[in-house]
Enzyme design. Structure first.
Site, PDB file in Angstrom:
ATOM      1  N   GLY A  99       0.831  -1.215   0.000  1.00  0.00           N
ATOM      2  CA  GLY A  99       0.000   0.000   0.000  1.00  0.00           C
ATOM      3  C   GLY A  99       0.856   1.253   0.000  1.00  0.00           C
ATOM      4  O   GLY A  99       0.506   2.278   0.589  1.00  0.00           O
TER       5      GLY A  99
ATOM      6  N   LEU B  31       1.634   3.562  -2.081  1.00  0.00           N
ATOM      7  CA  LEU B  31       1.285   4.835  -2.733  1.00  0.00           C
ATOM      8  C   LEU B  31       0.222   5.615  -1.949  1.00  0.00           C
ATOM      9  O   LEU B  31      -0.248   6.649  -2.403  1.00  0.00           O
ATOM     10  CB  LEU B  31       0.802   4.578  -4.167  1.00  0.00           C
ATOM     11  N   GLY B  32      -0.141   5.137  -0.763  1.00  0.00           N
ATOM     12  CA  GLY B  32      -1.160   5.818   0.033  1.00  0.00           C
ATOM     13  C   GLY B  32      -0.596   7.001   0.807  1.00  0.00           C
ATOM     14  O   GLY B  32       0.567   7.380   0.640  1.00  0.00           O
ATOM     15  N   GLN B  33      -1.451   7.555   1.675  1.00  0.00           N
ATOM     16  CA  GLN B  33      -1.070   8.768   2.419  1.00  0.00           C
ATOM     17  C   GLN B  33       0.187   8.533   3.259  1.00  0.00           C
ATOM     18  O   GLN B  33       1.102   9.356   3.274  1.00  0.00           O
ATOM     19  CB  GLN B  33      -2.230   9.212   3.324  1.00  0.00           C
TER      20      GLN B  33
ATOM     21  N   ASP C 253       2.240  -1.634  -4.562  1.00  0.00           N
ATOM     22  CA  ASP C 253       0.855  -1.167  -4.449  1.00  0.00           C
ATOM     23  C   ASP C 253       0.031  -1.869  -5.526  1.00  0.00           C
ATOM     24  O   ASP C 253       0.584  -2.415  -6.492  1.00  0.00           O
ATOM     25  CB  ASP C 253       0.756   0.359  -4.602  1.00  0.00           C
TER      26      ASP C 253
ATOM     27  N   ASP D  36      -1.137  -7.016  -5.377  1.00  0.00           N
ATOM     28  CA  ASP D  36      -2.438  -7.066  -4.700  1.00  0.00           C
ATOM     29  C   ASP D  36      -2.225  -7.912  -3.436  1.00  0.00           C
ATOM     30  O   ASP D  36      -1.901  -9.103  -3.537  1.00  0.00           O
ATOM     31  CB  ASP D  36      -3.471  -7.714  -5.641  1.00  0.00           C
TER      32      ASP D  36
ATOM     33  N   TYR E 280     -14.363  -1.226  10.104  1.00  0.00           N
ATOM     34  CA  TYR E 280     -12.939  -0.856  10.212  1.00  0.00           C
ATOM     35  C   TYR E 280     -12.420  -1.162  11.622  1.00  0.00           C
ATOM     36  O   TYR E 280     -11.339  -1.745  11.785  1.00  0.00           O
ATOM     37  CB  TYR E 280     -12.823   0.638   9.915  1.00  0.00           C
TER      38      TYR E 280
ATOM     39  N   LYS F 175      -9.535  -3.696  12.845  1.00  0.00           N
ATOM     40  CA  LYS F 175      -8.336  -3.236  13.554  1.00  0.00           C
ATOM     41  C   LYS F 175      -8.136  -4.002  14.865  1.00  0.00           C
ATOM     42  O   LYS F 175      -7.006  -4.374  15.189  1.00  0.00           O
ATOM     43  CB  LYS F 175      -8.393  -1.722  13.803  1.00  0.00           C
TER      44      LYS F 175
HETATM   45  P1  NAD Z   1      -4.495   5.077   1.972  1.00  0.00           P
HETATM   46  O1  NAD Z   1      -5.920   4.774   1.737  1.00  0.00           O
HETATM   47  O2  NAD Z   1      -3.998   6.459   1.738  1.00  0.00           O
HETATM   48  O3  NAD Z   1      -3.572   4.091   1.111  1.00  0.00           O
HETATM   49  C1  NAD Z   1      -3.838   2.724   1.025  1.00  0.00           C
HETATM   50  C2  NAD Z   1      -3.057   2.183  -0.179  1.00  0.00           C
HETATM   51  O4  NAD Z   1      -3.359   0.780  -0.273  1.00  0.00           O
HETATM   52  C3  NAD Z   1      -3.448   2.830  -1.510  1.00  0.00           C
HETATM   53  O5  NAD Z   1      -2.297   3.285  -2.184  1.00  0.00           O
HETATM   54  C4  NAD Z   1      -4.153   1.700  -2.277  1.00  0.00           C
HETATM   55  O6  NAD Z   1      -3.895   1.734  -3.673  1.00  0.00           O
HETATM   56  C5  NAD Z   1      -3.509   0.480  -1.646  1.00  0.00           C
HETATM   57  N1  NAD Z   1      -4.355  -0.718  -1.803  1.00  0.00           N
HETATM   58  C6  NAD Z   1      -5.705  -0.811  -1.763  1.00  0.00           C
HETATM   59  N2  NAD Z   1      -6.089  -2.082  -1.985  1.00  0.00           N
HETATM   60  C7  NAD Z   1      -4.956  -2.795  -2.164  1.00  0.00           C
HETATM   61  C8  NAD Z   1      -4.689  -4.161  -2.441  1.00  0.00           C
HETATM   62  N3  NAD Z   1      -5.681  -5.061  -2.591  1.00  0.00           N
HETATM   63  N4  NAD Z   1      -3.393  -4.551  -2.569  1.00  0.00           N
HETATM   64  C9  NAD Z   1      -2.383  -3.665  -2.433  1.00  0.00           C
HETATM   65  N5  NAD Z   1      -2.576  -2.348  -2.188  1.00  0.00           N
HETATM   66  C10 NAD Z   1      -3.846  -1.940  -2.051  1.00  0.00           C
HETATM   67  O7  NAD Z   1      -4.153   4.597   3.470  1.00  0.00           O
HETATM   68  P2  NAD Z   1      -3.118   5.228   4.515  1.00  0.00           P
HETATM   69  O8  NAD Z   1      -3.755   6.426   5.111  1.00  0.00           O
HETATM   70  O9  NAD Z   1      -1.774   5.328   3.924  1.00  0.00           O
HETATM   71  O10 NAD Z   1      -3.187   4.091   5.646  1.00  0.00           O
HETATM   72  C11 NAD Z   1      -2.252   3.029   5.723  1.00  0.00           C
HETATM   73  C12 NAD Z   1      -2.571   2.231   6.973  1.00  0.00           C
HETATM   74  O11 NAD Z   1      -2.558   3.093   8.125  1.00  0.00           O
HETATM   75  C13 NAD Z   1      -3.939   1.539   6.980  1.00  0.00           C
HETATM   76  O12 NAD Z   1      -3.838   0.310   7.656  1.00  0.00           O
HETATM   77  C14 NAD Z   1      -4.801   2.479   7.803  1.00  0.00           C
HETATM   78  O13 NAD Z   1      -5.864   1.809   8.415  1.00  0.00           O
HETATM   79  C15 NAD Z   1      -3.786   2.971   8.830  1.00  0.00           C
HETATM   80  N6  NAD Z   1      -4.174   4.242   9.447  1.00  0.00           N
HETATM   81  C16 NAD Z   1      -4.170   5.398   8.716  1.00  0.00           C
HETATM   82  C17 NAD Z   1      -4.551   6.587   9.319  1.00  0.00           C
HETATM   83  C18 NAD Z   1      -4.566   7.885   8.557  1.00  0.00           C
HETATM   84  O14 NAD Z   1      -5.014   8.903   9.100  1.00  0.00           O
HETATM   85  N7  NAD Z   1      -4.068   7.920   7.338  1.00  0.00           N
HETATM   86  C19 NAD Z   1      -4.924   6.599  10.676  1.00  0.00           C
HETATM   87  C20 NAD Z   1      -4.937   5.401  11.379  1.00  0.00           C
HETATM   88  C21 NAD Z   1      -4.527   4.226  10.760  1.00  0.00           C
END
Ligand code: NAD
Length: 315
Positions: free
Chosen positions: A8, A10-12, A34, A52, A141, A145
């Site tokens: 994952g 490319l996420g935040q 990703d 995936d 969710y 968790k």
């Molecule tokens: P995000 O939604 O920004 O990024 C998630 C990434 O996962 C995306 O790039 C997406 O393309 C990828 N993804 C989706 N389905 C997929 C799959 N089947 N296989 C591979 N990749 C896949 O999420 P984030 O904010 O970066 O969060 C990352 C983790 O941190 C998560 O477990 C989230 O629950 C946890 N988290 C985040 C926050 C927050 O504020 N950002 C807060 C608490 C916990």
């Protein structure tokens, strides 16, 4: 030197974490993966693979090929989206986690995955929420968790796998937009402040939730992963936070930099219901005691930095 697989990526969180890990451990040592690709720098500045996380064989093959010794599992569906698509959330959040744990067990990797303040629920004490307390969330969710925290503990106790985790609050950052969480408003409000000068919040006045600035979140992941294993009593998962704020508090901090900023409200009942089931503020003393957690950014410092960085982008 560590060799780390990030899912994952490319996420935040991942898009910034991978850049920081590549600086620390060397670009070739961080394998970013990703579901999709993009033009983001992490797809060019070191190894990048399409993966995936629900495909266990593909995950194993990539981890083995790059001889990784650490897995940072970030791919997940976030709180608001998970509530819209609960079945997909279960399959991705639990199936992906199980695959990542199994790959780590088979290859003997150190393991990290984030939990969330969403792992608490309406019967949890809401103020100064303790590290060890009632966890009966009423969202998909949250169920994912809590199950994830337990599963990571299980792999530690049963197989001796070095699993570690953090219960993140809402994370605020200026590089990659958030991916469908309940606290996304706290990021959107800054983007709106520098573009239109006004923001309509879907979260109500007086809804206090914990937040943290991304640089502190990245430091927390790295410091926890580097911490001496024998000092860790909790492992999965540590409460961490930097501030407890509501939309008015963020607006007031923005007005110190942009006095004309306007905040109004149009409450989204679905996301408000999730927020209402989460703590007002959490107690992070276990993280401080066991591995020295501290946050450098409070609301004022974070707001100054967010607005400066976003303004640079919009000139
Ligand atoms: P995000 O939604 O920004 O990024 C998630 C990434 O996962 C995306 O790039 C997406 O393309 C990828 N993804 C989706 N389905 C997929 C799959 N089947 N296989 C591979 N990749 C896949 O999420 P984030 O904010 O970066 O969060 C990352 C983790 O941190 C998560 O477990 C989230 O629950 C946890 N988290 C985040 C926050 C927050 O504020 N950002 C807060 C608490 C916990």
């Amino acid at each position: 030197m560590k060799k780390i697989l990030v899912t994952g990526a490319l996420g935040q969180i991942g898009s910034e974490l991978v850049m920081k890990l590549r600086e620390l451990y060397g670009a070739d040592h961080i394998v970013a993966t990703d579901l999709k690709s993009s033009a983001h720098e992490i797809t060019r500045s070191g190894p990048f693979e399409l993966l995936d996380v629900t495909n266990d064989k593909a995950m194993f093959e990539i981890a083995k090929r790059y001889e990784v010794d650490t897995v940072i599992h970030l791919a997940a569906l976030l709180s608001a989206t998970a509530e819209e698509k609960p079945l997909l959330a279960w399959n991705l959040n639990m199936g992906g986690l199980m695959n990542a744990l199994e790959v780590s067990r088979e290859l003997g990797c150190q393991f990290f995955t984030p939990s969330s303040i969403g792992a608490f629920g309406p019967s949890t004490p809401r103020d100064n929420t303790p590290q060890d307390t009632i966890q009966r969330p009423n969202t998909m969710y949250g169920v994912n968790k809590v199950s994830g925290e337990l599963l990571c503990d299980y792999y530690f106790h049963k197989y001796g796998l070095d699993t570690r985790g953090l219960r993140f609050p809402g994370l605020i950052s200026y590089m990659t937009p958030p991916g469908g969480g309940t606290t996304d408003y706290a990021v959107e409000i800054y983007y709106a402040a520098v573009t239109t000068g006004r923001y309509t919040s879907y979260i109500a006045k007086d809804s206090n939730m914990d937040m943290m600035y991304m640089p502190d979140a990245l430091d927390a992941i790295i410091n926890l992963m580097e911490a001496d294993s024998c000092r860790l009593v909790h492992r999965n998962s540590f409460n961490v936070t930097a501030m407890s704020v509501d939309p008015e508090a963020i607006a007031a901090a923005i007005r110190e930099e942009i006095p004309s900023f306007i905040l109004d409200y149009n409450i989204d009942p679905k996301r408000q219901a999730i927020a209402d089931s989460w703590p007002h503020s959490i107690d992070a003393t276990a993280a401080t005691r066991e591995w020295g957690f501290h946050a450098n950014y409070d609301l004022k410092a974070m707001t100054k930095d967010m607005l400066a960085k976003l303004s640079e982008r919009h000139v």
